[in-house]
Design a protein around this motif. Structure first.
Motif, mmCIF file in Angstrom:
data_model
loop_
_atom_site.group_PDB
_atom_site.id
_atom_site.type_symbol
_atom_site.label_atom_id
_atom_site.label_comp_id
_atom_site.label_asym_id
_atom_site.label_seq_id
_atom_site.Cartn_x
_atom_site.Cartn_y
_atom_site.Cartn_z
ATOM 1 N N LEU A 52 0.835 -1.196 0.000
ATOM 2 C CA LEU A 52 0.000 0.000 0.000
ATOM 3 C C LEU A 52 0.875 1.253 0.000
ATOM 4 O O LEU A 52 1.924 1.277 0.655
ATOM 5 C CB LEU A 52 -0.889 0.003 1.246
ATOM 6 N N TRP A 53 0.434 2.286 -0.715
ATOM 7 C CA TRP A 53 1.279 3.481 -0.864
ATOM 8 C C TRP A 53 1.629 4.103 0.478
ATOM 9 O O TRP A 53 2.750 4.557 0.694
ATOM 10 C CB TRP A 53 0.608 4.521 -1.776
ATOM 11 N N TYR A 54 0.677 4.095 1.426
ATOM 12 C CA TYR A 54 0.987 4.793 2.683
ATOM 13 C C TYR A 54 1.938 3.987 3.555
ATOM 14 O O TYR A 54 2.657 4.554 4.371
ATOM 15 C CB TYR A 54 -0.288 5.194 3.435
ATOM 16 N N SER A 55 1.971 2.658 3.360
ATOM 17 C CA SER A 55 2.948 1.868 4.124
ATOM 18 C C SER A 55 4.362 2.168 3.620
ATOM 19 O O SER A 55 5.334 2.005 4.349
ATOM 20 C CB SER A 55 2.644 0.376 4.016
ATOM 21 N N LEU A 65 -2.751 4.400 10.115
ATOM 22 C CA LEU A 65 -3.288 3.193 9.474
ATOM 23 C C LEU A 65 -2.194 2.145 9.309
ATOM 24 O O LEU A 65 -2.418 0.957 9.532
ATOM 25 C CB LEU A 65 -3.867 3.532 8.097
ATOM 26 N N HIS A 66 -1.012 2.590 8.901
ATOM 27 C CA HIS A 66 0.089 1.635 8.809
ATOM 28 C C HIS A 66 0.792 1.474 10.157
ATOM 29 O O HIS A 66 1.107 0.363 10.564
ATOM 30 C CB HIS A 66 1.112 2.065 7.759
ATOM 31 N N CYS A 73 13.277 -3.322 8.171
ATOM 32 C CA CYS A 73 11.911 -3.713 7.827
ATOM 33 C C CYS A 73 10.935 -2.589 8.181
ATOM 34 O O CYS A 73 10.941 -2.097 9.305
ATOM 35 C CB CYS A 73 11.537 -4.976 8.596
ATOM 36 N N THR A 74 10.102 -2.169 7.201
ATOM 37 C CA THR A 74 9.056 -1.199 7.529
ATOM 38 C C THR A 74 7.672 -1.846 7.444
ATOM 39 O O THR A 74 6.663 -1.157 7.372
ATOM 40 C CB THR A 74 9.101 0.048 6.622
ATOM 41 N N ASN A 75 7.639 -3.177 7.431
ATOM 42 C CA ASN A 75 6.375 -3.914 7.492
ATOM 43 C C ASN A 75 5.403 -3.538 6.377
ATOM 44 O O ASN A 75 4.192 -3.495 6.602
ATOM 45 C CB ASN A 75 5.691 -3.709 8.854
ATOM 46 N N THR A 76 5.918 -3.283 5.167
ATOM 47 C CA THR A 76 5.000 -3.007 4.063
ATOM 48 C C THR A 76 4.340 -4.304 3.592
ATOM 49 O O THR A 76 3.281 -4.274 2.984
ATOM 50 C CB THR A 76 5.711 -2.377 2.846
ATOM 51 N N GLY A 77 5.008 -5.434 3.855
ATOM 52 C CA GLY A 77 4.455 -6.738 3.475
ATOM 53 C C GLY A 77 4.695 -7.114 2.021
ATOM 54 O O GLY A 77 4.205 -8.142 1.560
#
Lengths: 228, 250
Positions: free
Chosen positions: A104-107, A179-180, B218-222
């Motif tokens: 997701l873009w915001y993550s 949200l993230h 890791c930034t947990n974007t998955g």
């Protein structure tokens, strides 16, 4: 085994610091939004002013204020260090990367969203906290009980449409950051379990929306309904 | 043959680690939809050799999705647009006639380009080696039924052990982080009784080596979980984080 110094400079240790400070700031936002919401219950501002007075004078809260600033600074410092390391880990970018296909873009934009929130935070502290604590550029006027009339000050600040717009846009950034960040902080602390993680994710979505909407409603409500 | 496709490939060409490298256009004609992506490269390379050009270097070995060698970043994603497969399992029917396909090597500081699409993934080997050995009793083999392992743990350990070390997680991560790989390698032993004696030392050493190799955080974007050809779960990263904290505290 290797001592705490290597823990705090390791990739995982820094993520622990991000997660713990993140959850701490999440709990702070609940308190802040709760006190703000008092203006919706009592639009004379008496309730809001006495809550603000309590927050400004109670020694436990005042001590926590220091912890809060420390938490914010730690969160920012770690974010800067981690981001710099992350940039160094890929010196050459892809000619074409289809990141939307897998995330997701915001993550992927936590640094940008966080920077927007920081800019807002500086403006916001200038509007209220610096005036109340240090009287710069001028102090907050006194109300009927000799307390700071934060309610009056708030109405002054939010009488400017541009300030209201900046506050509302900042809350959009906050919503996406949370949200993230909400679910991500649990993952960084190693708290991922098939039984609880779906619930954490759901609570995170609700939390992010409710908190940001409550915050954003305050300047809107004041601008449209509570002018001095 | 009817149904065959004409495509344009934009392939990263780089002579060696010191060369700057660039994307080069290659028109490929009459590509069968039943070819694998690597077979298309074989055909293209034959043409290049016949013309006296240098063939495109790319890693490949088993060609059945279990070795993890075929590292190609295809149209912005590791191993191409399909999920749960490696490049050798990607077929040309996933593309359509007239498509332009961009093919790049994995990009990470810890995976330097050797030539064209080939990168050096020995950083992964060094992380594995830093994990050390597993203690086993010598003498007669004991009855396997003496060591009880729950079905849940056995399954999770097996799923973690399915990691083929291809590096897609690093390639796709916006931070070039190796957390998914390292956490799978930590978990496959941490979940089993045989992995307990060295459990804490293993996670500490492997994380230290991972950091030393220059992978990101890791930034947990998955993204890694989505792109992993073996479906390694983010739960492994959380387990590694827990173990690392325990190891640091004890």
């Amino acid at each position: 085994m290797s001592g705490s110094s290597s823990f705090f400079t390791s990739s995982l240790g820094r993520k622990y610091v991000m997660g713990i400070t993140g959850i701490f700031l999440i709990t702070f936002l609940i308190v802040h939004a709760g006190i703000n919401a008092l203006i919706f219950i009592d639009n004379t501002g008496a309730l809001f002013n006495s809550a603000a007075h309590f927050m400004a004078t109670n020694w436990v809260i005042r001590s926590m204020e220091l912890v809060l600033f420390l938490g914010i600074i730690l969160h920012i410092v770690q974010a800067v260090i981690l981001t710099r390391q992350n940039k160094q880990a890929r010196p050459q970018e892809y000619a074409y990367a289809n990141a939307n296909a897998n995330s997701l873009w915001y993550s992927r934009s936590m640094g940008l969203l966080g920077t927007l929130i920081l800019i807002f935070l500086i403006i916001h502290l200038g509007h209220f906290w610096v005036k109340a604590r240090f009287g710069i550029p001028e102090g907050i006027p006194e109300g009927m009980n000799g307390e700071h009339d934060m309610f009056f000050e708030m109405k002054e600040v939010f009488s400017n449409l541009w300030v209201v717009v900046v506050y509302v846009l900042a809350m959009v950034s906050l919503a996406y950051h949370l949200l993230h960040g909400f679910q991500s902080s649990f993952q960084s602390l190693g708290l991922n379990h098939h039984k609880y993680t779906p619930a954490i994710k759901k609570i995170g979505i609700w939390y992010s929306i409710v908190i940001s909407v409550v915050f954003a409603l305050m300047p809107l409500y004041v601008y449209f309904f509570l002018k001095n | 043959m009817s149904g065959n496709m004409n495509l344009t490939l934009k392939v990263w060409r780089q002579k060696n680690g010191n060369d700057k490298g660039q994307l080069v256009n290659y028109p490929v004609k009459d590509v069968s939809p039943d070819m694998s992506f690597l077979e298309m490269f074989d055909v293209l390379n034959e043409e290049l050799v016949q013309k006296g050009d240098e063939p495109i270097a790319f890693d490949h070995d088993c060609r059945e999705g279990i070795c993890g060698a075929c590292s190609m970043f295809i149209d912005g994603r590791p191993h191409g647009p399909k999920e749960g497969i490696t490049t050798c399992q990607l077929h040309m029917r996933s593309f359509k006639d007239g498509d332009t396909i961009v093919v790049e090597p994995w990009r990470a500081k810890a995976f330097p380009v050797v030539k064209d699409l080939v990168v050096d993934r020995s950083a992964f080997d060094r992380i594995m080696a830093s994990g050390g050995f597993v203690s086993v009793n010598t003498g007669n083999a004991q009855d396997a039924n003496n060591i009880l392992v729950s079905k849940v743990d056995a399954d999770q350990a097996f799923e973690a052990a399915a990691c083929i070390g291809c590096g897609a997680c690093v390639a796709t991560c916006k931070n070039a982080s190796a957390m998914l790989f390292v956490s799978a390698k930590v978990s496959q032993l941490a979940l089993l009784p045989q992995g307990q004696p060295e459990r804490m030392a293993r996670v500490e050493n492997m994380v230290a080596q991972m950091d030393k190799e220059g992978f990101g955080n890791c930034t947990n974007t998955g993204a890694c979980e989505v792109e992993c050809p073996k479906g390694i779960s983010l739960e492994n990263i959380a387990r590694m984080n827990r173990d690392y904290l325990s190891a640091s505290l004890t």
